[in-house]
Scaffold this motif. Structure first.
Motif, short mmCIF file in Angstrom:
data_model
loop_
_atom_site.label_atom_id
_atom_site.label_comp_id
_atom_site.label_asym_id
_atom_site.label_seq_id
_atom_site.Cartn_x
_atom_site.Cartn_y
_atom_site.Cartn_z
N UNK A 117 51.24 10.74 -8.90
CA UNK A 117 51.79 9.55 -9.54
C UNK A 117 51.64 9.58 -11.06
N UNK A 118 50.81 10.47 -11.60
CA UNK A 118 50.60 10.51 -13.04
C UNK A 118 51.52 11.55 -13.68
N UNK A 119 52.08 11.19 -14.81
CA UNK A 119 52.92 12.13 -15.56
C UNK A 119 52.05 13.09 -16.36
N UNK A 120 52.49 14.34 -16.44
CA UNK A 120 51.81 15.36 -17.23
C UNK A 120 52.41 15.32 -18.63
N UNK A 121 51.68 14.74 -19.59
CA UNK A 121 52.20 14.57 -20.95
C UNK A 121 51.67 15.61 -21.94
N UNK A 122 50.65 16.36 -21.55
CA UNK A 122 50.06 17.34 -22.47
C UNK A 122 51.05 18.47 -22.72
N UNK A 123 51.32 18.76 -23.98
CA UNK A 123 52.35 19.74 -24.32
C UNK A 123 51.99 21.15 -23.86
N UNK A 124 50.68 21.46 -23.81
CA UNK A 124 50.28 22.81 -23.42
C UNK A 124 49.84 22.93 -21.98
N UNK A 125 50.26 22.00 -21.13
CA UNK A 125 49.82 22.02 -19.73
C UNK A 125 50.27 23.28 -19.00
N UNK A 126 51.44 23.81 -19.35
CA UNK A 126 51.96 24.99 -18.67
C UNK A 126 52.16 26.16 -19.65
N UNK A 127 51.31 26.20 -20.67
CA UNK A 127 51.45 27.25 -21.68
C UNK A 127 51.23 28.64 -21.08
N UNK A 128 50.35 28.75 -20.08
CA UNK A 128 50.09 30.06 -19.47
C UNK A 128 51.32 30.62 -18.78
N UNK A 129 52.26 29.76 -18.41
CA UNK A 129 53.47 30.21 -17.73
C UNK A 129 54.64 30.30 -18.70
N UNK A 130 54.37 30.10 -19.99
CA UNK A 130 55.43 30.19 -20.98
C UNK A 130 56.36 29.00 -21.01
N UNK A 131 55.88 27.83 -20.52
CA UNK A 131 56.71 26.63 -20.48
C UNK A 131 56.16 25.63 -21.49
N UNK A 132 57.01 25.18 -22.39
CA UNK A 132 56.63 24.18 -23.38
C UNK A 132 56.87 22.79 -22.79
N UNK A 133 55.82 22.00 -22.62
CA UNK A 133 55.92 20.68 -22.00
C UNK A 133 56.00 19.56 -23.03
N UNK A 134 56.16 19.89 -24.29
CA UNK A 134 56.21 18.85 -25.32
C UNK A 134 57.54 18.12 -25.27
#
Length: 393
Positions: free
Chosen positions: A59-76
């Motif tokens: 139910x919680x949104x993932x707002x941290x920009x570097x949450x998926x940095x290890x996979x090369x995905x920018x979440x910002x």
């Protein structure tokens, strides 16, 4: 002793069997994750709220920009991406109700629109009630409260706010009068909101201090100071100001009872009092997503259709006397979870919510059309953002 030896030998055999089945793999030999793209199960957790038989998860949104940095995905959050993905689609528009979809938006922004609609959009509502006579069973305070909750059909943008030091005039006040009397010997009389008559020239009640002090030649002073009549304004010449609904019951009078009063309406916001709120309600819900995890046919399909109280599922004929369940109306799903409540059905049906797709509903009280209310809410949010940017710079 013989039994213990046999059990030890069985344990050693099972251990050796497990070692043969599960071979150890070095972490360096694991396959690389695809760069720039999330695995399907993580993407599902990021974009969907999963609804199980007991409670929803993710139910919680993932707002941290570097949450998926290890996979090369920018979440910002990027403005260009938001502008390309954000959509508003009108689903249903009626006189006092609007339903639309907001796609590609964060829940915090959707909730900001909801709060602005309820509490920060101004309307005109009765604030002051001058009661000349009230012999009904309703107390003066209760009568004034009931009058304040009657929606008035007038554009509040045509009026100004009135502060404590301002004098009531044609630019900040609307005056109504109500005079109803139930004659003796007649049946009980229902006093409706249609009895509120607009006074475009302002108050007709003379100030108490003026009765003795005023001369016969001077114009008596009333509770308002109108310099001109409101019906001379082009906005009101063809559309007189009146309550939105004419059949709201204000009071019931018995034989011989009478109500005579004057009501003054001013501009205000819902955060001050609920009578100024322009909406009966404004609410949103995430778009439901119903997925069949396998083909459900024949008797199981009929059982699934009967489980849903809002008829989300339907049955289609696939030939050779066979029937298959389909998801016909996923939008009407209320997440009652009846379809997965029985044991084992959660492996057949998956219930989800799209966490950036909101079904928004606005029910106007009638002061302004619902589409205008949403437009005004966008303007208020824009002004707040500009204020923050100005203060930061």
């Amino acid at each position: 002793m013989g039994t213990a030896t046999e059990s030890e030998s069985m344990d050693s055999e099972s251990t050796s069997t497990q070692e043969e089945t599960f071979t150890k793999v070095s972490v360096w030999d694991l396959p690389d994750l695809p760069k720039g793209k999330l695995p399907p199960h993580i993407e599902l957790q990021r974009t969907r709220v999963l609804c199980g038989s007991l409670a929803p998860t993710n139910t919680e949104n993932v707002n941290y920009s570097g949450a998926y940095a290890a996979m090369g995905v920018d979440n910002s959050v990027r403005f260009e991406q938001f502008r390309n993905n954000f959509k508003v689609e009108i689903v249903r528009l009626e006189e006092d109700e609007l339903e639309f979809d907001m796609i590609g938006i964060d829940p915090s922004l959707a909730n900001a629109f909801r709060r602005i609609l309820i509490a920060e959009l101004p309307t005109m509502a009765i604030e002051k009630v001058l009661i000349a006579n009230n012999t009904s069973i309703i107390q003066d305070e209760v009568l004034a409260h009931r009058l304040g909750l009657i929606p008035i059909e007038v554009d509040p943008r045509l009026f100004e706010y009135m502060s404590e030091n301002d004098v009531p005039n044609e630019k900040n006040t609307i005056v109504f009068k109500l005079h109803a009397r139930c004659t003796k010997g007649s049946d009980r009389l229902r006093v409706l909101s249609s009895e509120l008559k607009w006074l475009p020239n302002g108050s007709e009640l003379i100030l108490g201090t003026e009765h003795s002090a005023s001369s016969s030649s001077a114009k008596p002073k009333t509770y308002t100071s109108f310099s001109c009549s409101q019906d001379t304004r082009p906005e009101f010449s063809n559309e007189p100001i009146a309550p939105k609904d004419a059949d709201i019951i204000v009071a019931k009078l018995g034989p011989g009872q009478e109500i005579e009063l004057e009501a003054h309406a001013v501009k205000g916001m819902g955060k001050t009092h609920a009578k100024w709120s322009p909406v009966a309600t404004a609410w949103y819900r995430m778009l439901p997503e119903v997925v069949l995890l396998r083909d459900i046919e024949d008797d199981e399909a009929e059982a699934l259709v009967k489980k849903c109280p809002v008829k989300v599922f339907d049955i289609e004929d696939i030939g050779k006397g066979k029937k298959r369940a389909t998801v016909a109306r996923p939008r009407v799903c209320t997440l009652c979870r009846e379809c997965i409540r029985e044991e084992g059905w959660d492996k057949n049906v998956a219930l989800r919510r799209v966490n950036d797709h909101f079904i928004f509903t606005i029910e106007s009280t009638g002061a302004l059309p619902p589409e205008v209310l949403f437009t005004e809410a966008v303007k208020i949010l824009e002004e707040k953002c500009e204020r923050v940017i100005t203060e930061l710079s």
